[in-house]
Design a protein around this motif. Structure first.
Motif, PDB file in Angstrom:
ATOM      1  N   LEU A 385       0.906  -1.273   0.160  1.00  0.00           N
ATOM      2  CA  LEU A 385      -0.118  -0.027   0.225  1.00  0.00           C
ATOM      3  C   LEU A 385       0.844   1.438  -0.046  1.00  0.00           C
ATOM      4  O   LEU A 385       0.417   2.379  -0.411  1.00  0.00           O
ATOM      5  CB  LEU A 385      -0.861  -0.095   1.204  1.00  0.00           C
ATOM      6  N   GLY A 386       2.111   1.083   0.485  1.00  0.00           N
ATOM      7  CA  GLY A 386       3.007   2.337   0.520  1.00  0.00           C
ATOM      8  C   GLY A 386       3.566   2.501  -0.921  1.00  0.00           C
ATOM      9  O   GLY A 386       4.487   3.455  -1.077  1.00  0.00           O
ATOM     10  N   GLY A 387       3.585   1.647  -1.793  1.00  0.00           N
ATOM     11  CA  GLY A 387       4.188   1.599  -2.974  1.00  0.00           C
ATOM     12  C   GLY A 387       5.521   0.846  -3.194  1.00  0.00           C
ATOM     13  O   GLY A 387       6.186   0.970  -4.055  1.00  0.00           O
ATOM     14  N   ASP A 388       6.118   0.428  -2.173  1.00  0.00           N
ATOM     15  CA  ASP A 388       7.316  -0.286  -2.291  1.00  0.00           C
ATOM     16  C   ASP A 388       7.080  -1.674  -2.734  1.00  0.00           C
ATOM     17  O   ASP A 388       7.079  -2.408  -1.810  1.00  0.00           O
ATOM     18  CB  ASP A 388       8.032  -0.149  -0.909  1.00  0.00           C
ATOM     19  N   TYR A 389       7.008  -2.058  -3.882  1.00  0.00           N
ATOM     20  CA  TYR A 389       6.522  -3.356  -4.206  1.00  0.00           C
ATOM     21  C   TYR A 389       7.806  -4.449  -4.230  1.00  0.00           C
ATOM     22  O   TYR A 389       7.261  -5.467  -3.936  1.00  0.00           O
ATOM     23  CB  TYR A 389       5.842  -3.361  -5.999  1.00  0.00           C
ATOM     24  N   GLU A 390       8.768  -3.998  -4.180  1.00  0.00           N
ATOM     25  CA  GLU A 390       9.922  -5.004  -4.174  1.00  0.00           C
ATOM     26  C   GLU A 390      10.275  -5.489  -2.608  1.00  0.00           C
ATOM     27  O   GLU A 390      10.175  -6.605  -2.452  1.00  0.00           O
ATOM     28  CB  GLU A 390      11.273  -4.212  -4.771  1.00  0.00           C
TER      29      GLU A 390
END
Length: 448
Positions: A385-390
């Motif tokens: 949800l924070g956009g840090d997909y890795e």
């Protein structure tokens, strides 16, 4: 309370009866409403009332059957024997109820009721107390249930229900984070297998084994026959239907998943536990508006209820309601007595926005991952949800290594095209056998 559960379980095993679950009947015990009103709300044709008396080693069950349409009593009977023969009493009562509604028992049903055996009265009493506590589904009652189930199994090691009680308790402890995945793997399977060994016709034991194979071993193929056997043995087993619907959603059979979820709610319409799980199932199928309605209904019945919060959270994520997601996460944090952290979480959102807040939450959780036993899946959820997909996928891979029981829901909780189309994410779906979701991971929305 425990005896009511046992009688309903017995009636639920009659294939040609549809029996409303215990929890959904509780609001009507002292409601003062007419039988017709109660019947309409529960969707039943007949209502069975009963009293249980125990005195000097004897137990007596008095039953009264009411025809809801005619609003009158149509049958009554009393069944009495020594406490150690309680299983015989229950078997007789169930068979007589079936006779009164002109339902024929099949060969396997007759065999089951004929196989009732004497039980140790003290062990059975401990089991009933365990049932009462485990159904309340909070840490304090879970600990009380553990004491009662352990005592029942110690008194009578051949009592299958006591071992099933320990297995169910273990699964609940794992689900609410009282056990690590490693502890659950070591502790949950033995009592369930013991119960199944002692009584191969026990639907609860098949249900328990199916649950372990699904959420702890990710063995979808081995789990299916036990799900189906549990429902075959007890067609009105609402809990089995709702969890089977989740299993079916996990393997991608969405239409059948919906069918069993709706049947579970029909059998158990006033149980926030069932409704909360139904809300999760709806979000698995991307029916977010309906999921939100169901979640709110469950929370109105039981404010602070964990599964209903999960359903509400999934629905708001699917609808893209960032402010509501923040509020639900804060409510979940407060529900585990972390008011100060919840306040900081909300303040971070007001000052820095949605993604920064979720990254703050992910970093916070990762720092206490080992010391507080935080599920790796929860950390992955916040990073996504924070956009840090890795980082999210890194933690999903850790969850896979630890067989985190939440991992099978990764396709429902982990949303957004950027991560769902990531080759690492797709590879992880394939690795744990979620082939349907791997093939559809770039589709975005599944319409049903």
């Amino acid at each position: 309370s425990g005896m009511q559960s046992s009688l309903i379980d017995g009636l639920s095993r009659v294939r040609n009866l549809r029996v409303t679950s215990k929890v959904s009947t509780l609001p009507f015990r002292q409601s003062g409403g007419s039988l017709i009103d109660v019947a309409l709300k529960l969707g039943v044709a007949r209502i069975l009332e009963g009293t249980v008396l125990r005195n000097d080693g004897r137990v007596s069950i008095a039953l009264r059957m009411h025809d809801a349409e005619k609003d009158r009593q149509v049958w009554s009977a009393r069944f009495e024997d020594d406490v150690e023969n309680i299983m015989f009493i229950q078997a007789k009562a169930v068979q007589e109820v079936a006779n009164q509604v002109r339902v024929q028992l099949g060969p396997e049903e007759r065999e089951h009721f004929a196989s009732a055996r004497p039980v140790n009265a003290e062990a059975y009493n401990a089991f009933l107390k365990g049932v009462f506590h485990v159904e309340r589904f909070n840490p304090e009652d879970i600990r009380s249930a553990a004491r009662h189930f352990e005592w029942a199994a110690e008194i009578d090691p051949e009592f299958a229900l006591a071992h099933w009680g320990l297995g169910k308790l273990c699964l609940f402890q794992a689900q609410i984070g009282m056990l690590t995945p490693e502890q659950a793997h070591a502790q949950c399977l033995p009592p369930v297998l013991k119960a199944l060994e002692l009584d191969p016709f026990l639907p609860e034991a098949h249900f328990g084994l199916a649950g372990i194979l699904t959420w702890h071993q990710f063995d979808w193929k081995a789990a299916r026959p036990h799900w189906e056997r549990a429902i075959e043995l007890s067609p009105s087993y609402a809990e089995a239907h709702i969890f089977y619907s989740h299993y079916l959603g996990i393997i991608g059979e969405l239409d059948k998943s919906k069918e069993h979820a709706e049947l579970a709610v029909e059998l158990d319409p006033n149980n926030p536990f069932t409704l909360g799980l139904y809300g999760v199932q709806l979000s698995m199928c991307d029916e977010f508006e309906k999921a939100l309605d169901i979640a709110e209904r469950a929370l109105s019945m039981a404010p602070g209820y964990a599964f209903a919060y999960r359903a509400r959270l999934l629905a708001h994520i699917g609808l893209g309601n960032e402010e509501e997601v923040i509020q639900v996460v804060a409510d979940i944090i407060r529900s585990v007595d972390n008011t100060e952290i919840a306040d900081v979480f909300e303040s971070t959102y007001r000052n820095n926005g949605f993604e920064a807040t979720m990254l703050w939450d992910a970093d916070r959780l990762s720092q206490v991952y080992e010391s507080k036993g935080i599920p790796a899946f929860d950390i992955a959820f916040s990073y996504n949800l924070g956009g840090d997909y890795e980082s999210a996928i890194d933690w999903l891979e850790i969850a896979a290594e630890r067989s985190d029981p939440n991992l099978p829901y990764m396709f429902a909780f982990i949303r957004g095209p950027d991560i769902r189309q990531n080759p690492r994410f797709i590879a992880l779906l394939e690795r744990i056998g979620l082939d349907y979701w791997a093939a559809n991971s770039g589709a975005g929305v599944v319409q049903r």
